[in-house]
Design an enzyme around this catalytic site. Structure first.
Site, short mmCIF file in Angstrom:
data_model
loop_
_atom_site.label_atom_id
_atom_site.label_comp_id
_atom_site.label_asym_id
_atom_site.label_seq_id
_atom_site.Cartn_x
_atom_site.Cartn_y
_atom_site.Cartn_z
N GLU A 195 0.83 -1.21 0.00
CA GLU A 195 0.00 0.00 0.00
C GLU A 195 0.86 1.26 0.00
OE1 GLU A 195 -3.27 0.50 2.67
OE2 GLU A 195 -3.77 -1.63 2.67
N SER A 263 5.42 -20.26 -1.94
CA SER A 263 5.30 -21.69 -1.72
C SER A 263 4.66 -22.34 -2.91
CB SER A 263 4.45 -22.03 -0.48
OG SER A 263 4.97 -21.39 0.67
N ASP A 335 -5.60 -10.04 1.33
CA ASP A 335 -5.37 -8.66 1.75
C ASP A 335 -5.93 -8.49 3.17
OD1 ASP A 335 -4.90 -6.00 2.05
OD2 ASP A 335 -6.12 -5.34 0.36
N ASP A 338 -4.69 -3.08 6.25
CA ASP A 338 -5.02 -1.78 5.66
C ASP A 338 -4.33 -0.69 6.46
OD1 ASP A 338 -6.50 -2.48 3.48
OD2 ASP A 338 -8.45 -1.98 4.33
#
Length: 821
Positions: A195, A263, A335, A338
């Site tokens: 971000e 991975s 996600d 924030d």
């Protein structure tokens, strides 16, 4: 003269004698902490006797009287082999490194204190189910039994490092294990950094097409254009957008960009297996260290035997198999973070703005003790959105407007984190469906869990998915205004919103950190994914055979062909191949022609013994640097590894991306062919200065050495030659046998991140399953188990992953018997 000579002889003899005494003393003290695997010891806290059989590879096979005793013995075994590693991880989670290392780790301690991970781990203990609480308590008792034995019998303080960094060793607590899970979540998280980087880049590249070039969406259905970051927040001083990133302090627990997690895992059902039963392969990728993060162990539980990869400090097999199921993990790239811009009340700096007006920060003081320095007192501040982070960390100062601070929302900050219960539940599951049910308790880190039993295969994204408002200003891709109600989290989605793939029609399921679903925001999972390249090679290998075997899965796991090289080289070299007259030997033009000839006949295999991977990788690195440096300035240093989608967009001129090829500060208008030629010359100059001009004699492995370095002693002169493990390796950033390059310093192609554990499971013959570590079981550099498995790992070999007790005993290097005191 004779007198002087005799004095020199005497002095030399004395110095040699003193050196010998010093070496012998150091060796004696260090060797005292080498564990004795063949002994009987009485310990308190057992319900019955336990045997820990160490096989020839140093893997403990634990045969207890009860499940509680199994976890006790695992704690004891972890402390025997990895006590320093466990202590260092616990101190990191607690924010107490500076008590050992002094002022150099203060910034790291400040971050962990601000995140409050350890207090939230303590709070989470009561949220575990009864079975997990029992396991945590038994495990802690086993660790403490080993600590008591060390103190009682003067066993070299438990590890050589404790002589260098002397500090009291506190008893292990159940909360310590939960804190290590949260620390792993921090090490695997990437969205905070993404971000901030996207915000910084957007301030320099107001053209949304150019931003999409450098930070593209993974191919798939597109998303609506994002607003410019500058339009979301108050004015930011121009100078901050050009600021260079601050260097990260020692033991920084947040991975560099591109190293936050990776991975591979894939599984085949009976219809796609030559043996008529299920198969699975898994290789979780982490930053290389010595010893490795993983530790192999087998436990005999009431539900059956369990064997696989554990993490010292955590009483669970995180990836492995039982008698009924096998499971593996890959980073999901959910996600789950924030960044929020919080406005401070100009009339009262102890308040911040909310949707309902100004509100007091939640505050608490925390004291950091510092070795050889005065303690530092922090004032920890929280908003409704999460902990307030300083502008000096994560380059937050470059995107934070005056009069504002930044706060972080993150699922791992839960004080009711039941991820440990989920991990224990997986060990007891008897079927795919039971495993999927147990996985519902995962909070963080979010992972893709691939699981098989004898008849079924599945993959599920586990972990709490934040629920965002559909009207969120930046959809979680940029730091957003914390006082806007539509930007704030609205809890988490129910578990049935998490993507799951159960017994797919094609008979194969897998993940290479690629995009797994294409759902509209806010159910999208993520806009940033960890792979867009390896998955293409994986698809080809999986679909290239009608049926698979254990060996074909191993072959795929060790595959070193770069589909990225195969795709990009024809693009960037299209106008350079076989053009012009042959240049005279010894000229730069001739060197370029030789390089192009080698690459023209190369199949993209990143083999350690070949010269082409080094030429290709150096060329791409130089090319990206030439494309972005004049546009981004110091910010270009954040893009230290090749971004394949960016290169492809430029050379296919997607939405005018070829504009990157023109150097802004030159009068001429350069073409992409010009830049490709110049970049190849740059690469060859660097190669010539570093490795010589004999291109045919170059070895990729000389540049691409795996760096299993000791995190504390790895930089100490002389000692580093004993504690660091370096290996020539194949693979690269975009191969299935992934070896992520450092991207920095004089050796930018060092292999710093990859598969520290590999496992392949065959339910047609479960005891033919195999696994391997990148180093060895022991954290003691004098032990033969410090690096013995690394030799096999480098060669692409494995050791048996068998639950056969007789096989473990037949090749044992010792049996430790824990008896009730």
């Amino acid at each position: 003269m004779a007198l002087i000579f005799r004095a020199l002889v005497w002095l030399t003899t004395a110095l040699l004698g003193l050196s010998v005494i010093t070496v012998v003393t150091v060796y004696y003290l260090a060797s005292r902490s080498l564990p004795d695997y063949d002994k009987t010891i009485a310990v308190p806290g057992l319900t019955g006797d336990v045997e820990i059989v160490r096989d020839n590879s140093g893997v403990p096979h634990i045969f207890p009287s009860s499940d509680r005793d199994a976890f006790f013995a695992l704690g004891y075994a972890h402390a025997q082999d990895r006590l320093w590693q466990m202590t260092l991880m616990r101190r990191t989670a607690q924010g107490r490194l500076s008590e050992l290392f002094g002022p150099r780790t203060v910034e790291t301690d400040k971050l962990l204190r601000r995140l409050d991970l350890y207090p939230r781990a303590v709070q989470s203990v009561s949220s575990q189910d009864a079975r997990t609480l029992d396991a945590l308590e038994a495990y802690a008792a086993g660790v403490n039994a080993r600590i008591t034995e060390i103190n009682r019998d003067s066993l070299g303080r438990g590890a050589p490092e404790f002589f260098v960094f002397n500090a009291p060793l506190a008893p292990w607590q159940p909360a310590d294990s939960i804190a290590l899970v949260k620390l792993m979540a921090l090490q695997l998280s990437s969205h905070l950094k993404e971000e901030v980087l996207r915000a910084r880049t957007s301030l320099l590249l107001p053209d949304e097409n150019r931003l999409a070039d450098l930070l593209p969406d993974i191919p798939g259905q597109g998303v609506a254009a994002l607003p410019e970051y500058a339009s979301l927040v108050p004015a930011i001083p121009d100078t901050t957008r050009f600021a260079e990133a601050r260097p990260e302090p020692p033991f920084w627990p947040v991975a560099d960009r591109g190293l936050a997690g990776a991975s591979n895992a894939w599984a085949a059902d009976a219809s796609r297996s030559a043996t008529g039963s299920t198969l699975m392969a898994n290789d979780p990728h982490l930053e290389f260290t010595a010893p490795a993060t993983w530790y192999l162990a087998r436990l005999q539980l009431s539900s059956g035997g369990v064997i696989g990869a554990t993490i010292p400090g955590i009483p669970a097999v995180m990836a492995g198999r039982s008698e009924s199921i096998a499971w593996g993990v890959t980073s999901s790239y959910l996600d789950d973070q924030d960044v929020f811009i919080e406005e401070i009340n100009p009339d009262n700096r102890e308040q911040y703005r909310t949707p309902n007006g100004f509100k007091d920060f939640a505050t608490r003081r925390s004291i950091i003790e510092i070795k050889d320095s005065e303690p530092v007192t922090l004032t920890l501040r929280w908003t409704d959105n999460g902990p307030v982070l300083p502008t000096t960390q994560f380059d937050l100062g470059t995107i934070t407007p005056p009069g504002h601070v930044t706060a972080l929302s993150w699922t791992a900050l839960s004080a009711r984190d039941t991820s440990m219960s989920a991990a224990i539940g997986l060990m007891y599951a008897q079927s795919v469906n039971e495993a999927l049910e147990a996985s519902k308790a995962y909070i963080a880190p979010s992972q893709n869990v691939t699981v098989i039993d004898a008849n079924s295969i599945a993959m599920k994204l586990v972990g709490a998915m934040p629920r965002r408002d559909a009207a969120h200003q930046s959809q979680g891709r940029l730091p957003s205004l914390g006082w806007r109600a539509e930007n704030r989290w609205q809890g988490v989605f129910p578990d049935d919103s998490n993507p799951v793939f159960l017994n797919p029609t094609g008979g194969i399921v897998g993940n290479t950190n690629n995009k797994i679903v294409d759902r509209p925001f806010p159910l999208h999972v993520s806009f940033d994914w960890g792979d867009s390249q390896r998955v293409m090679r994986w698809q080809g290998l999986m679909q290239g055979r009608e049926v698979h075997t254990r060996d074909s899965f191993i072959e795929a796991q060790l595959d070193t062909v770069s589909i990225t090289a195969r795709a990009l080289l024809p693009l960037i070299g299209a106008d350079l191949w076989f053009t012009g007259e042959a240049a005279p030997d010894g000229t730069p033009e001739r060197l370029r022609q030789r390089a192009l000839e080698l690459l023209a006949n190369w199949n993209g295999e990143m083999n350690e013994h070949l010269p082409e991977p080094l030429i290709y990788t150096a060329w791409l690195r130089a090319l990206q640097e030439r494309l972005i440096r004049d546009d981004l300035g110091p910010l270009a240093s954040e893009f230290t590894r090749v971004e394949p989608l960016f290169i492809e967009r430029v050379y296919r001129d997607v939405a005018g991306a070829s504009a990157w090829c023109d150097i802004l500060r030159s009068a001429a208008e350069e073409t992409c062919t010009d830049i490709a030629r110049l970049a190849l010359d740059d690469a060859l100059i660097w190669i010539s200065e570093t490795y010589g001009t004999a291109l045919e004699s170059l070895r990729w492995g000389d540049a691409h050495q795996a760096t299993h370095d000791h995190p504390v002693l790895g930089d100490v002169p002389i000692l580093r030659y004993f504690v660091n493990i370096r290996q020539s390796t194949s693979g690269g950033d975009h191969t299935l046998m992934r070896g992520r390059s450092s991207g920095e310093g004089p050796n930018p192609f060092l292999n710093v991140h990859g598969a520290a554990y590999r496992g392949v499971y065959d339910f047609a013959d479960p005891d033919s399953s195999v696994f391997i570590l990148s180093t060895g079981q022991s954290g003691h550099f004098l032990s033969r188990h410090y690096d013995n498995l690394g030799i096999l790992w480098r060669r692409g070999e494995y050791i048996p992953m068998s639950l056969d007790a007789d096989l473990a005993r037949a090749a044992s290097v010792g049996v430790t018997r824990l008896v009730r005191e």
